[in-house]
Design an enzyme around this catalytic site. Structure first.
Site, PDB file in Angstrom:
ATOM      1  N   THR A  55      -8.416   8.233  -1.908  1.00 47.69           N
ATOM      2  CA  THR A  55      -7.502   8.721  -2.927  1.00 47.69           C
ATOM      3  C   THR A  55      -8.087   8.531  -4.317  1.00 47.69           C
ATOM      4  O   THR A  55      -8.862   7.607  -4.577  1.00 47.69           O
ATOM      5  CB  THR A  55      -6.142   8.015  -2.854  1.00 47.69           C
ATOM      6  N   ASP A  73      -1.988   8.909  -8.158  1.00 46.54           N
ATOM      7  CA  ASP A  73      -1.875   8.029  -9.310  1.00 46.54           C
ATOM      8  C   ASP A  73      -1.067   6.836  -8.831  1.00 46.54           C
ATOM      9  O   ASP A  73       0.130   6.958  -8.564  1.00 46.54           O
ATOM     10  CB  ASP A  73      -1.174   8.750 -10.465  1.00 46.54           C
ATOM     11  N   ASN A 118      -8.250  -0.647  -4.489  1.00 46.09           N
ATOM     12  CA  ASN A 118      -9.391  -0.699  -5.390  1.00 46.09           C
ATOM     13  C   ASN A 118      -9.084  -0.101  -6.762  1.00 46.09           C
ATOM     14  O   ASN A 118      -9.729  -0.472  -7.744  1.00 46.09           O
ATOM     15  CB  ASN A 118     -10.575   0.053  -4.762  1.00 46.09           C
ATOM     16  N   SER A 172      -9.995  -7.757  -6.514  1.00 45.34           N
ATOM     17  CA  SER A 172      -9.688  -8.563  -7.681  1.00 45.34           C
ATOM     18  C   SER A 172     -10.932  -8.626  -8.558  1.00 45.34           C
ATOM     19  O   SER A 172     -11.571  -7.607  -8.828  1.00 45.34           O
ATOM     20  CB  SER A 172      -9.206  -9.954  -7.234  1.00 45.34           C
ATOM     21  N   TYR A 230      -6.624  -8.538 -19.081  1.00 40.86           N
ATOM     22  CA  TYR A 230      -7.237  -8.090 -17.831  1.00 40.86           C
ATOM     23  C   TYR A 230      -7.216  -9.213 -16.804  1.00 40.86           C
ATOM     24  O   TYR A 230      -6.824  -9.006 -15.648  1.00 40.86           O
ATOM     25  CB  TYR A 230      -8.676  -7.624 -18.085  1.00 40.86           C
ATOM     26  N   LYS A 265      -5.471  -9.712 -12.894  1.00 34.59           N
ATOM     27  CA  LYS A 265      -6.196 -10.131 -11.689  1.00 34.59           C
ATOM     28  C   LYS A 265      -5.710 -11.482 -11.177  1.00 34.59           C
ATOM     29  O   LYS A 265      -5.724 -11.724  -9.969  1.00 34.59           O
ATOM     30  CB  LYS A 265      -7.700 -10.129 -11.948  1.00 34.59           C
ATOM     31  N   THR A 315     -21.350  -0.365 -11.878  1.00 33.02           N
ATOM     32  CA  THR A 315     -20.468   0.778 -11.676  1.00 33.02           C
ATOM     33  C   THR A 315     -20.115   1.353 -13.033  1.00 33.02           C
ATOM     34  O   THR A 315     -20.687   0.972 -14.062  1.00 33.02           O
ATOM     35  CB  THR A 315     -19.187   0.353 -10.939  1.00 33.02           C
TER      36      THR A 315
END
Length: 281
Positions: A32, A56, A83, A134, A148, A152, A183
């Protein structure tokens, strides 16, 4: 029988690597993303074993619809990989209410939306695995990453609780704690920089902003290797509640554990003194 994976945020990064390696192993994957065309372009040639879906995660109705489509197509979901997520760099004071809420909507409430949609089918079959992506920032807080890290830390708390709640029902739950991976996470498409900048934080959150700019696509961690570890862990007979990944995670977690142990030793008697009856061992 092939394993069926449901991976959010699967158009790039760690999610894409997990989806590709699962497909290469002969499994089925529901991949997705907000733009399912990006998934289709990134993962060509897998035929009916790949089901790209628009999702979403902030929208609970869309999460339920995506899971319904997955179950209709493959009949079950064996592994959920939560993810999808975003980052935010900026001091806590610099971060606006809107910026903080948007991050929590995706990283925490989005994870909850998808998990609640998947769990009824897993509970019915009394089997399944949930992997919550996480971060080392879910165990250790850093200047400039407070909001942030707060998202997590929430993921880690949810993971621990769900592991206890779901283990008797045959469902395993684990949080993956990567350090910096090569990434697109530090790109502007994934990482929000708090709009407000306060000069007093130039040495702390300002340094974190600079690090994010300078480290983009130069991180030490290999996302393909990280994905392989996750898949091997899922296939293993024993799944830990936390999976640390990368040298930065090992170092930071070790440092925090040592510091926490020192605090406990220093404050032990004081901590125990607040109880009415204390058995001091």
């Amino acid at each position: 029988m092939s394993t069926t994976w449901f991976v959010t945020g699967a158009s790039r990064g760690l999610g894409l690597h997990i989806a590709r390696q699962a497909l290469d192993a002969g499994d089925n994957v529901v991949a997705t993303a907000r733009n399912p065309r990006a998934v289709h372009d990134a993962l060509p040639g897998y035929g009916d074993r790949l089901l790209p879906l628009a999702l979403d995660v902030d929208d609970s109705a869309r999460a339920e619809a995506a899971v319904h489509s997955a179950l209709s197509h493959f009949g079950r979901v064996d592994v959920l990989v939560n993810n999808a997520g975003r980052g935010l760099v900026g001091a806590v004071e610099e971060t606006s209410d809107d910026e903080a809420r948007a991050l929590f909507d995706t990283n925490v409430f989005g994870l909850l939306n998808v998990t609640r949609a998947v769990l009824p089918a897993m509970r019915s079959s009394r089997a399944g695995t949930i992997i919550n992506i996480s971060s080392v920032g879910g165990f250790v807080g850093w200047a400039g990453w407070g909001v942030y890290c707060a998202t997590k830390f929430a993921v880690e708390g949810l993971t621990e609780a769900m592991a206890l709640e779901l283990r008797p029902l045959g469902i395993r739950v684990s949080a993956v704690e990567p350090g910096p991976l090569r990434t697109d996470f530090l790109d502007t498409t994934s990482l929000v920089r708090a709009e407000k900048v306060i000069d007093a934080y130039s040495a702390t959150s300002g340094a974190s902003r600079d690090w994010a700019q300078d480290s983009n696509h130069a991180q030490a961690g290999d996302p393909a290797r990280a994905a392989a570890v996750v898949i091997d862990a899922v296939r293993g007979t024993s799944l830990p509640v936390r999976i640390p990944l990368g040298g930065a995670t090992v170092a930071d977690v070790g440092t925090k554990l040592a510091a926490t142990d020192a605090i406990l030793r220093q404050w032990r008697q004081t901590a125990l003194s607040v109880d009415d009856e204390v058995a001091i061992g």
